[in-house]
Design an enzyme around this catalytic site. Structure first.
Site, PDB file in Angstrom:
ATOM      1  N   THR A 122       0.814  -1.214   0.000  1.00 13.93           N
ATOM      2  CA  THR A 122       0.000   0.000   0.000  1.00 13.93           C
ATOM      3  C   THR A 122       0.845   1.260   0.000  1.00 13.93           C
ATOM      4  OG1 THR A 122      -1.550   1.290   1.358  1.00 13.93           O
ATOM      5  CG2 THR A 122      -0.102  -0.202   2.524  1.00 13.93           C
ATOM      6  N   TYR A 146      -1.880   0.421   9.874  1.00 15.86           N
ATOM      7  CA  TYR A 146      -2.040  -0.277   8.589  1.00 15.86           C
ATOM      8  C   TYR A 146      -0.760  -0.155   7.770  1.00 15.86           C
ATOM      9  CZ  TYR A 146      -3.558  -0.936   3.725  1.00 15.86           C
ATOM     10  OH  TYR A 146      -3.657  -1.327   2.421  1.00 15.86           O
TER      11      TYR A 146
END
Length: 346
Positions: A122, A146
């Protein structure tokens, strides 16, 4: 067709991006085995003709068995947790799923002799950046669990690659949206938090309204700016990454984006224009862990993989999303009618 008839294990292949990648692999003539615990994915998302095994990436013995049983030489790892605000509230769960389970998967790959691995990462690994675009050499500095957990998984896989020779392609996604242009796949996640899905659900009457988190950022209109990439273009990047690795390509890290940003407000206005409806908005404070702007510098993926995205227009991304949401409404209406009919017959 990609050379060879060995299979690819797609973890999380019953989820949004994983199912589109499984579809693209199937279309390319690749044998696909999906491993998914169906905690967030759905069986209906798995393409027809693709084997689905219900199980977890935490189960090393299961993965070794699958690799040997189905003659798997490559793994695409999509199974992970990915909601930024949720990661802030539940960091342990994110590190368990995104790091510990990736470690178990990597161990299984080593034990079973897997040769290639494509990892779903990501742009959240970059954190805050003053640059107009971030490239793969930008020093990662994640600002939420995250991003931190995904970066840790990247580093783990780099160590595994160095020690055991498994070649790894890390694909750092920017903001993925849209649905298969032919209507064969889309995002089925219930209660999804992705901007475009939520806005399209509001526009098609599935939600009463939506919230915009933060309107005071130093951006063109005060809302966050993101680089939105069509999910089918991203799926094609995975097919190309597999081809690259199977041809002997070295481990690499690649940004997956278009190199241009759209603000949250601009996206919502485009949804209103395309749908002919008004999206009811509530302005909320900023969310923890959200950077103001995040846009890809994406020359490397084009150079290394020969990737040529075909669905780069915002209207095309939104149009496919709206079409998918209308289909979801029709499916639910049909299921409700069938349930009522069954109840009446009983």
């Amino acid at each position: 067709m990609i050379n060879g008839n060995r299979a690819v294990l797609v973890t999380g292949g019953a989820g949004y991006i994983g199912s589109h990648a499984a579809l693209a692999l199937r279309d390319a003539g690749v044998r696909v085995v999906v491993l998914d615990d169906l905690s967030t994915g759905t069986e209906a998302a798995v393409p027809s003709g693709v084997t689905l095994i219900r199980g977890s990436t935490a189960d090393t013995k299961l993965i070794v068995t699958l690799v040997r049983l189905y003659d798997i030489d490559s793994v695409m790892h999509f199974a992970g947790s990915l909601v930024v605000p949720e990661s802030v509230v539940h960091p342990v769960a994110y590190w368990r799923n995104n790091v510990a389970n990736t470690m178990n998967l990597a161990e299984a790959c080593v034990l079973a002799g897997v040769e290639q691995l494509v990892f779903s990462s990501t742009a959240a690994v970059y954190g805050l950046s003053d640059a107009a675009q971030v490239d793969e050499d930008t020093v990662p500095a994640p600002i939420n669990p995250y991003g931190s957990s995904k970066l840790a998984a990247e580093r783990l896989l780099a160590d595994v690659s160095a020690a055991h020779g498994i070649r790894v392609a890390v694909l750092r996604y920017f903001n993925v949206a849209g649905a298969d242009p032919d209507g064969r796949a889309g995002q089925r996640t219930v209660g999804a938090t992705h901007l475009i899905k939520v806005a399209c659900e509001v526009a098609t009457g599935q939600r009463a309204g939506m919230s915009v988190f933060g309107c005071d950022y130093d951006t063109i209109d005060g809302t966050c700016v993101r680089d939105f990439i069509h999910v089918s273009d991203l799926a094609e990047a995975h097919v190309l990454a597999l081809r690259y690795l199977r041809a002997g390509g070295a481990s690499t890290t690649l940004n997956c984006g278009y190199g241009r940003g759209q603000s949250v407000r601009a996206v919502i206005e485009a949804v209103e224009r395309l749908s002919g409806t008004t999206v009811e908005l509530t302005t909320m404070p900023r969310r923890a862990g959200d950077p103001p702007a995040l846009v890809a510098q994406a020359d490397r993926i084009r150079s290394v993989l020969g990737w040529e995205p075909r669905h780069t227009g915002l209207d095309e991304i939104l149009g496919s999303s709206l079409a998918w949401e209308r289909r979801m409404m029709q499916e639910r209406t049909f299921e409700t009618a069938r349930s009522i009919q069954a109840t009446s017959a009983a």
